[in-house]
Design a protein around this motif. Structure first.
Motif, PDB file in Angstrom:
ATOM      1  N   GLU A 109       0.961  -1.013  -0.075  1.00  0.00           N
ATOM      2  CA  GLU A 109      -0.006  -0.053  -0.007  1.00  0.00           C
ATOM      3  C   GLU A 109       0.910   1.344   0.152  1.00  0.00           C
ATOM      4  O   GLU A 109       1.409   1.367   0.953  1.00  0.00           O
ATOM      5  CB  GLU A 109      -0.922   0.194   1.225  1.00  0.00           C
ATOM      6  CG  GLU A 109      -1.899  -1.129   1.089  1.00  0.00           C
ATOM      7  CD  GLU A 109      -2.634  -0.985   2.527  1.00  0.00           C
ATOM      8  OE1 GLU A 109      -2.501  -0.192   3.484  1.00  0.00           O
ATOM      9  OE2 GLU A 109      -3.822  -1.626   2.530  1.00  0.00           O
ATOM     10  N   LEU A 110       0.949   1.866  -1.209  1.00  0.00           N
ATOM     11  CA  LEU A 110       1.694   2.947  -1.077  1.00  0.00           C
ATOM     12  C   LEU A 110       0.935   4.185  -0.633  1.00  0.00           C
ATOM     13  O   LEU A 110      -0.063   4.328  -1.072  1.00  0.00           O
ATOM     14  CB  LEU A 110       2.154   3.400  -2.857  1.00  0.00           C
ATOM     15  CG  LEU A 110       3.159   2.541  -3.329  1.00  0.00           C
ATOM     16  CD1 LEU A 110       3.592   2.777  -4.906  1.00  0.00           C
ATOM     17  CD2 LEU A 110       4.536   2.527  -2.607  1.00  0.00           C
ATOM     18  N   PRO A 111       1.598   5.285   0.135  1.00  0.00           N
ATOM     19  CA  PRO A 111       0.920   6.180   0.911  1.00  0.00           C
ATOM     20  C   PRO A 111       0.393   7.313  -0.417  1.00  0.00           C
ATOM     21  O   PRO A 111       1.329   7.071  -1.543  1.00  0.00           O
ATOM     22  CB  PRO A 111       1.801   6.817   1.877  1.00  0.00           C
ATOM     23  CG  PRO A 111       2.679   5.692   2.118  1.00  0.00           C
ATOM     24  CD  PRO A 111       2.892   4.774   0.822  1.00  0.00           C
ATOM     25  N   GLU A 112      -0.454   8.084  -0.359  1.00  0.00           N
ATOM     26  CA  GLU A 112      -0.533   8.989  -1.203  1.00  0.00           C
ATOM     27  C   GLU A 112       0.588   9.853  -1.915  1.00  0.00           C
ATOM     28  O   GLU A 112       0.653   9.943  -2.875  1.00  0.00           O
ATOM     29  CB  GLU A 112      -1.642   9.832  -0.732  1.00  0.00           C
ATOM     30  CG  GLU A 112      -2.391  10.836  -1.671  1.00  0.00           C
ATOM     31  CD  GLU A 112      -3.244  10.163  -2.885  1.00  0.00           C
ATOM     32  OE1 GLU A 112      -3.098  10.616  -4.161  1.00  0.00           O
ATOM     33  OE2 GLU A 112      -3.705   8.946  -2.663  1.00  0.00           O
ATOM     34  N   VAL A 113       1.342  10.253  -0.929  1.00  0.00           N
ATOM     35  CA  VAL A 113       2.578  11.036  -1.179  1.00  0.00           C
ATOM     36  C   VAL A 113       3.415  10.225  -2.192  1.00  0.00           C
ATOM     37  O   VAL A 113       4.254  11.029  -3.067  1.00  0.00           O
ATOM     38  CB  VAL A 113       3.515  11.354  -0.065  1.00  0.00           C
ATOM     39  CG1 VAL A 113       3.744  12.855  -0.118  1.00  0.00           C
ATOM     40  CG2 VAL A 113       2.611  11.240   1.252  1.00  0.00           C
ATOM     41  N   MET A 114       3.486   8.926  -1.869  1.00  0.00           N
ATOM     42  CA  MET A 114       4.344   8.119  -2.851  1.00  0.00           C
ATOM     43  C   MET A 114       3.854   7.883  -4.254  1.00  0.00           C
ATOM     44  O   MET A 114       4.551   7.175  -4.984  1.00  0.00           O
ATOM     45  CB  MET A 114       4.840   6.899  -2.027  1.00  0.00           C
ATOM     46  CG  MET A 114       5.822   7.286  -1.084  1.00  0.00           C
ATOM     47  SD  MET A 114       6.120   5.991  -0.247  1.00  0.00           S
ATOM     48  CE  MET A 114       7.500   5.435  -1.194  1.00  0.00           C
ATOM     49  N   ARG A 115       2.700   7.654  -4.525  1.00  0.00           N
ATOM     50  CA  ARG A 115       1.933   7.674  -5.602  1.00  0.00           C
ATOM     51  C   ARG A 115       2.320   8.419  -6.684  1.00  0.00           C
ATOM     52  O   ARG A 115       2.363   9.676  -6.524  1.00  0.00           O
ATOM     53  CB  ARG A 115       0.535   7.559  -5.623  1.00  0.00           C
ATOM     54  CG  ARG A 115      -0.052   6.265  -4.604  1.00  0.00           C
ATOM     55  CD  ARG A 115      -1.601   6.166  -4.482  1.00  0.00           C
ATOM     56  NE  ARG A 115      -1.584   4.953  -3.657  1.00  0.00           N
ATOM     57  CZ  ARG A 115      -2.747   4.763  -2.870  1.00  0.00           C
ATOM     58  NH1 ARG A 115      -3.813   5.949  -2.811  1.00  0.00           N
ATOM     59  NH2 ARG A 115      -3.124   4.101  -2.335  1.00  0.00           N
ATOM     60  N   PRO A 116       2.605   8.122  -7.943  1.00  0.00           N
ATOM     61  CA  PRO A 116       2.765   8.793  -8.967  1.00  0.00           C
ATOM     62  C   PRO A 116       1.818  10.046  -9.324  1.00  0.00           C
ATOM     63  O   PRO A 116       0.510   9.618  -9.015  1.00  0.00           O
ATOM     64  CB  PRO A 116       3.050   8.117 -10.218  1.00  0.00           C
ATOM     65  CG  PRO A 116       2.960   6.762  -9.884  1.00  0.00           C
ATOM     66  CD  PRO A 116       2.352   6.443  -8.355  1.00  0.00           C
ATOM     67  N   ARG A 117       1.902  10.967  -9.645  1.00  0.00           N
ATOM     68  CA  ARG A 117       1.008  12.131  -9.877  1.00  0.00           C
ATOM     69  C   ARG A 117       1.656  13.157 -10.986  1.00  0.00           C
ATOM     70  O   ARG A 117       2.749  13.190 -11.286  1.00  0.00           O
ATOM     71  CB  ARG A 117       0.732  12.943  -8.517  1.00  0.00           C
ATOM     72  CG  ARG A 117       1.995  13.560  -8.105  1.00  0.00           C
ATOM     73  CD  ARG A 117       1.681  14.298  -6.837  1.00  0.00           C
ATOM     74  NE  ARG A 117       2.868  14.905  -5.983  1.00  0.00           N
ATOM     75  CZ  ARG A 117       3.066  16.295  -6.001  1.00  0.00           C
ATOM     76  NH1 ARG A 117       1.953  17.181  -6.364  1.00  0.00           N
ATOM     77  NH2 ARG A 117       4.198  16.554  -5.380  1.00  0.00           N
TER      78      ARG A 117
END
Length: 164
Positions: free
Chosen positions: A127-135
């Protein structure tokens, strides 16, 4: 035994402190001798499953714990059960106690476990935290506005003079 000097890596990387310990543990010979055998399967992009052959163990004799990115599976047989009134002529099914450890990557957690026909299935999910997800970052085609500067790059005073 070969040792690695990882100091050049640490000069340019942040947060890879566990890398050295993982490399060192990969060189150590397993003390468990391969018991119990296991498989690790990628069940999806962020899902994994560890399957261990634990024939002869009941649910109450198995213990699964996680602590600091390490999964530990322990199986303990009581002496009374293994030393029953039966006299074994040949014992091919191992019922000795064991402890098997797995290093987990950051943000990997255990989502469930089940015992099915002598196989222990442990489901894991990353589960990648929101900060680590690509954006996606939008690119603004205009210049950044400095204080007192309009979008055309003129100061507020110059804009007022031209307007008058």
């Amino acid at each position: 035994m070969t040792t690695f000097d990882l100091s050049p890596l640490f000069r340019t990387s942040v947060g890879f402190d566990r890398l050295a310990s993982l490399l060192n543990s990969a060189h150590r010979v397993e003390q468990a001798g391969g018991y119990p055998p296991y498989n690790i399967v990628s069940a999806g992009e962020n899902e994994y499953r560890i399957t261990m052959a634990v024939a002869g163990f009941a649910e109450n004799e198995l213990k699964i714990t996680t602590e600091l990115n390490q999964l530990t599976v322990t199986g303990e047989k009581s002496e009374d059960e293994t030393a029953g009134a039966e006299k074994f002529l040949y014992r091919g099914i191992a019922t000795r106690s064991f402890e098997r450890r797995f290093n987990l990557a950051d943000h990997v957690r255990v989502t469930g476990a089940r015992l099915d026909n002598g196989l222990l299935h442990i489901d894991l999910e990353r589960e990648l935290p929101e900060v680590m997800r690509p954006r996606t970052i939008e690119i603004d085609s205009g210049k950044a506005l400095l204080e007192g500067e309009s979008a055309s790059g003129q100061s507020a005073e110059e804009t007022e003079i031209k307007a008058a």
